[in-house]
Design a protein around this motif. Structure first.
Motif, short mmCIF file in Angstrom:
data_model
loop_
_atom_site.label_atom_id
_atom_site.label_comp_id
_atom_site.label_asym_id
_atom_site.label_seq_id
_atom_site.Cartn_x
_atom_site.Cartn_y
_atom_site.Cartn_z
N MET A 7 0.83 -1.21 0.00
CA MET A 7 0.00 0.00 0.00
C MET A 7 0.86 1.27 0.00
O MET A 7 0.57 2.21 -0.73
N GLU A 8 1.91 1.24 0.80
CA GLU A 8 2.80 2.42 0.87
C GLU A 8 3.39 2.77 -0.49
O GLU A 8 3.57 3.93 -0.83
N THR A 9 3.71 1.73 -1.25
CA THR A 9 4.39 1.97 -2.54
C THR A 9 3.39 1.99 -3.69
O THR A 9 3.79 2.01 -4.85
N ASN A 10 2.12 1.96 -3.36
CA ASN A 10 1.08 1.92 -4.38
C ASN A 10 1.30 0.75 -5.35
O ASN A 10 1.04 0.84 -6.55
N GLY A 11 1.84 -0.32 -4.81
CA GLY A 11 2.06 -1.53 -5.62
C GLY A 11 3.27 -1.46 -6.53
O GLY A 11 3.56 -2.40 -7.26
N LEU A 12 4.03 -0.37 -6.47
CA LEU A 12 5.18 -0.22 -7.39
C LEU A 12 6.47 -0.65 -6.70
O LEU A 12 7.42 0.12 -6.56
N LEU A 13 6.50 -1.88 -6.24
CA LEU A 13 7.69 -2.39 -5.56
C LEU A 13 8.11 -3.69 -6.23
O LEU A 13 7.31 -4.35 -6.89
N THR A 14 9.38 -4.05 -6.09
CA THR A 14 9.84 -5.33 -6.65
C THR A 14 10.59 -6.11 -5.59
O THR A 14 11.13 -5.53 -4.63
N GLY A 15 10.62 -7.42 -5.76
CA GLY A 15 11.30 -8.30 -4.81
C GLY A 15 10.33 -9.34 -4.27
O GLY A 15 9.17 -9.42 -4.72
N LEU A 16 10.82 -10.12 -3.32
CA LEU A 16 9.95 -11.11 -2.68
C LEU A 16 9.16 -10.39 -1.60
O LEU A 16 9.71 -9.94 -0.60
N ILE A 17 7.87 -10.26 -1.82
CA ILE A 17 7.05 -9.46 -0.92
C ILE A 17 6.56 -10.29 0.26
O ILE A 17 6.55 -9.85 1.39
N TYR A 18 6.17 -11.50 -0.03
CA TYR A 18 5.63 -12.33 1.07
C TYR A 18 5.85 -13.81 0.76
O TYR A 18 5.68 -14.25 -0.36
N GLN A 19 6.25 -14.55 1.77
CA GLN A 19 6.32 -16.00 1.63
C GLN A 19 5.94 -16.67 2.94
O GLN A 19 6.45 -16.32 4.00
N ASN A 20 5.01 -17.61 2.84
CA ASN A 20 4.60 -18.41 4.00
C ASN A 20 5.10 -19.82 3.75
O ASN A 20 4.62 -20.52 2.86
N LYS A 21 6.12 -20.20 4.51
CA LYS A 21 6.73 -21.52 4.29
C LYS A 21 6.05 -22.60 5.13
O LYS A 21 6.40 -23.77 5.03
N GLU A 22 5.12 -22.18 5.97
CA GLU A 22 4.49 -23.14 6.89
C GLU A 22 3.36 -23.92 6.22
O GLU A 22 3.22 -25.12 6.41
N ARG A 23 2.55 -23.19 5.47
CA ARG A 23 1.35 -23.82 4.92
C ARG A 23 1.73 -24.88 3.89
O ARG A 23 2.53 -24.67 3.00
N LYS A 24 1.11 -26.04 4.04
CA LYS A 24 1.40 -27.13 3.10
C LYS A 24 0.64 -26.91 1.80
O LYS A 24 -0.47 -26.39 1.81
N PRO A 25 1.23 -27.35 0.69
CA PRO A 25 0.49 -27.22 -0.57
C PRO A 25 -0.69 -28.19 -0.60
O PRO A 25 -0.73 -29.17 0.15
N TYR A 26 -1.64 -27.88 -1.46
CA TYR A 26 -2.87 -28.66 -1.63
C TYR A 26 -2.58 -30.16 -1.74
O TYR A 26 -3.22 -30.98 -1.08
N GLU A 27 -1.59 -30.49 -2.58
CA GLU A 27 -1.30 -31.91 -2.84
C GLU A 27 -1.01 -32.67 -1.55
O GLU A 27 -1.30 -33.86 -1.46
#
Lengths: 288, 577
Positions: free
Chosen positions: A237-257
């Motif tokens: 929100m601060e950057t109005n969406g004009l940012l680059t890089g890894l913004i978010y990663q949740n390594k805990e949640r298991k994939p669907y499979e």
């Protein structure tokens, strides 16, 4: 071991000279080699539009489907054979207009797929109409007085839909883009990588120079914690969406499979499908 | 002694109509009677009149009866709406709670039984279903121990106390009504059945079983009446075989997910009704163009738009045959019996893979949901044919791509699955060359179109026409499809008694239309009556277009939401002759 050259084929893309999509194609080829894939273990599923042609330009299994439906097709491929690495790809019209419903639900479902959106804020293949990513006031053939709808923020939508991997890049930054695609491929779950890919023919506003002036690289914030959901949302929100890089990663949640009951680690496509007489009799007996 | 009778239970939706029917019919099935059920229900969960009707017979009987012998009513509305169906001397068992009365002019016996108060005395009005079914059972003079065994199985896992209460409810219902009627009704005494318990199921579950037998391991679907039972069945079964069901966000996702999974090598289906089929049309074209196997089930219901979502109709034929833009090869198979639902599903998956085309299984609401007796299903008839699926393809010269769309004599190309070392190729809905690369070359375009469109030239499925033609030159040839076969046959028995000779053909291969096989029968019949549950004679139009004989063809159409009754067919045939 395959190199990035093994992911090249002899087909000449029909993109305009200078199109941002060329670097995205190169980044996918490099990332695929860097994470140790072989061409036959990769399936690239794409939608319709200029960017949708990408599945034909990478030496791997490729399916160029129908407009807006790359994600459900890609999820079908992954469910059928989880031993394959699946990349889905398409433009901002494909993923955020006609296919938005699928995008949100693919994020929720969280199958292990890497979704690369080639975001040029315009409809290119139909020769210049507005996109959900176009800025307000943006003049196009379909909005001669300027767009009067608000601009969609795919990153915020992804975050609120429960995304486990959200990244953004710029096609000129091949190094960052390649490493983000690698991270997406290595992520266990659904990864959304939105890539600013300037349309040199129809978008005279969001140009290479415009992006260089306006985007912020998350590397500028050494304390930024990409595992913090609130921080991620704030930064978008601060950057109005004009940012680059890894913004978010949740390594805990298991994939669907891994959450599907009875789902085996081997690809379903490789399993024997003959029903035994004993199992058949058991199933029939339930109808008595 | 009689050989068949009809029983109906009615009340407000959510009041136990379904469960009364289930327990009553399960017990009858144990005795070996043939059963054929019909559900009248509305698109709501609680409230609104609903009823279930069962035909009980010592011989196979696959039609709803014209009249009714016993009506069990939970409310006055049930009597008011259904009493006209009762035959003279029929019986109404009604809850005494609402002081039931028979409408004027109805010649039937009314037995008010305190259904609700007996259930409440035993602790809960939920047991109304047991009281009502027990009373029905007793009136027929059937052995109570068989009924109690069914009750035990229904409630066994809830513990002996619950079983005992329910058995008591049955007994009180039975005792009360027997006292009132002075014993079982002698004129309703059924001949003994063969004692062999039949399979007792619905079309949707047989389709589900057919999927498991065919090796389908994935399903992607969006809930809709009357298709949902297929996904509900498969989500219980597929995990045991390594597969699963995905409930998608819409039918477009369902069908495209199924296409992706089939492309990657797993037999995958989707199932829906008309509204969902309409959403799938563009994707069906993708499957046709990319020669990807695909199986779709369309359980037809009343259209157009939301139409009559819980009622019988056969009006999606044109949508199935013609739906999607452009021109693709496609197969439409219409099961015409509960057994067909099983065998045809297996065949649909085989045809889809052998010809690399989309296959639509066409059912209708009555076939999908009507619970009925089913002949034993034969394991030895399960054959899995995967067509030109190539495993371990040899290396290709000069890094060329695999010719996934190779021109061959029969138009069907070898197919490899993603993951295959030497099988790389491209797949696109854009016109393409033999390797799958986009191509606008006009010579290639013509060859590819012809290749795809000629693939099905010789297709004729098992019993593509089901032919019952005892007469060389019948007075009348009756043609139908889907669930109407039993009704037509019952009417034919009456017509034969009147001296009218009839042949009956059920069209099971709807598309490509089996013109050559049907023509000789059209030729020899004096008249042809095509019977279908729609307003625009869609099946008859196919016959006229492909085979001709328009001057002989007459229509019997019904599109009020109800299945045909034998009397509808009988009357129409008599009027023709």
């Amino acid at each position: 071991m395959a190199t990035f050259k093994d992911f090249r084929n002899n087909v000449k893309p029909n993109w305009c000279p200078g199109c941002g999509d060329f670097s995205i194609q190169a980044a996918i080829q490099r990332a695929a080699a860097n994470v140790g894939l072989e061409p036959e273990s990769l399936a690239v599923i794409s939608g319709i539009g200029c960017s949708g042609r990408i599945s034909g330009y990478i030496n791997a299994y490729g399916l160029h489907g129908i407009h807006g439906r790359a994600l459900p097709i890609a999820q079908g491929v992954k469910l059928a054979n989880r031993e394959l690495t699946v990349i889905a790809s398409g433009g901002d019209g494909d993923g955020f207009a006609i296919g938005m419903g699928h995008t949100v639900h693919a994020i929720r479902r969280n199958l292990d797929i890497t979704y690369i959106v080639m975001d040029n804020q315009i409809y290119g293949l139909t020769k210049g109409q507005t996109s959900p990513r176009s800025a307000e006031g943006f003049k196009t053939k379909s909005t001669p007085e300027g767009s009067i709808e608000s601009t969609l923020s795919p990153l915020e939508i992804a975050m609120s839909a429960g995304a486990t991997f959200v990244a953004q890049s710029f096609s000129s930054d091949l190094k960052q883009l390649t490493s983000l695609i690698e991270a997406g491929l290595n992520h266990k779950g659904f990864s959304l990588i939105n890539v600013f890919s300037p349309c040199v023919t129809f978008n005279k506003v969001n140009t290479y120079d415009w992006f260089k002036e306006n985007i912020v690289n998350l590397e500028q914030f050494p304390d930024y914690d990409s595992s913090n959901r609130v921080a991620a949302m704030n930064k978008i929100m601060e950057t109005n969406g004009l940012l680059t890089g890894l913004i978010y990663q949740n390594k805990e949640r298991k994939p669907y499979e891994e959450l599907v009951s009875g789902f085996r680690p081997e690809g379903l496509a490789n399993q024997d499908i003959q029903l035994s007489r004993e199992d058949f009799e058991k199933l029939v007996a339930e109808f008595k | 002694m009689i050989s068949q009778l009809s029983w109906k239970i009615g009340g407000q939706q959510g009041e136990g109509v379904e469960s009364t029917d289930r327990i009553f019919s399960t017990a009858l099935n144990r005795l070996g009677y043939y059963l054929y059920g019909y559900r009248h229900f509305s698109s709501r969960i609680k409230g609104g009149h609903t009823n279930n009707k069962i035909r009980i017979s010592t011989k196979p009987m696959r039609a709803i009866s014209d009249d009714l012998d016993i009506l069990v009513a939970f409310d006055q509305e049930t009597i008011d709406l259904n009493a006209y169906e009762l035959r003279t001397g029929g019986v109404v068992v009604a809850d005494a709670k609402f002081n039931p009365t028979l409408p004027e002019g109805i010649d039937a016996r009314l037995f008010p039984v305190p259904i609700t108060s007996i259930a409440e005395d035993l602790g809960t009005s939920l047991m109304k279903n047991m009281v009502a079914s027990g009373a029905s059972w007793a009136l027929l003079g059937l052995p109570l121990e068989v009924f109690n065994k069914a009750v035990e199985e229904e409630f066994g896992r809830k513990g002996p106390a619950i079983v005992e209460k329910n058995v008591e409810a049955v007994k009180r219902g039975a005792d009360f009504v027997l006292e009132l009627a002075g014993g079982p009704l002698e004129d309703f005494r059924l001949e003994e059945a063969d004692g062999k318990q039949k399979l007792f199921t619905i079309g949707n579950e047989n389709i589900g079983l057919g999927c498991v037998a065919a090796g389908a391991r994935l399903m992607a679907a969006y809930p809709i009446t009357p298709a949902s039972e297929i996904m509900e069945y498969l989500i219980k079964k597929l995990p045991k075989f390594g597969g699963t069901v995905v409930q998608t966000e819409d039918e477009i996702a369902a069908v495209t997910m199924a296409i992706g999974a089939n492309y990657a090598g797993v037999r995958t289906l989707t199932a829906s009704a008309g509204p969902g089929l309409a959403l799938m049309m563009e994707a069906i074209g993708l499957a046709g163009m990319t020669e990807t196997p695909l199986v779709i089930v369309d359980t037809q219901r009343g259209g157009p738009s939301t139409g009559l979502p819980t009622k019988q109709e056969q009006s999606d034929l044109n949508a199935m045959v013609y739906g999607t833009h452009g021109e693709i090869p496609k197969v439409v198979i219409a099961p015409a019996s509960i057994e067909d639902c099983f065998y045809d599903t297996i065949e649909a998956f085989n045809v889809a893979e052998q010809y690399q085309v989309p296959v639509i299984i066409m059912t209708d609401l009555q076939l999908s949901l009507g619970k009925q007796s089913c002949e034993a299903l034969d394991y030895d008839q399960i054959k899995i044919e995967r067509g030109k699926l190539v495993k371990d393809a040899p290396p290709l010269e000069d890094n060329k791509l695999f010719k996934r769309y190779e021109f061959t004599e029969d138009g069907i190309s070898p197919r490899v699955l993603p993951g295959e070392k030497y099988g790389l190729h491209h797949v696109t809905g854009v016109e393409h060359d033999q390797e799958g690369r986009p191509s606008e070359n006009s010579v290639n375009r013509l060859k590819m179109m012809d290749k795809r469109l000629n693939k099905l030239n010789n297709l004729y499925i098992r019993d593509g026409l089901r032919i019952d033609a005892p007469h060389e030159t019948p007075d009348l040839l009756i043609v139908g499809m889907g669930s109407t076969g039993g009704t037509i046959d019952e009417a034919r028995l009456r017509l034969e008694k009147d001296g009218l000779s009839t042949n009956h053909i059920t069209v099971r291969q709807i598309h490509p239309f089996p013109t050559e096989q049907l023509t000789p029968y059209l030729e020899k019949a004096k008249q042809v009556l095509v019977i279908e549950n729609n307003a625009t004679a869609q099946l008859a139009s196919q016959i006229k277009m492909h085979a001709g004989y328009g001057e002989k063809i007459r229509n019997l159409l019904k599109y009020d939401g109800n299945p045909f009754l034998p009397s509808d067919v009988y009357k129409a045939c008599k009027e023709l002759n």
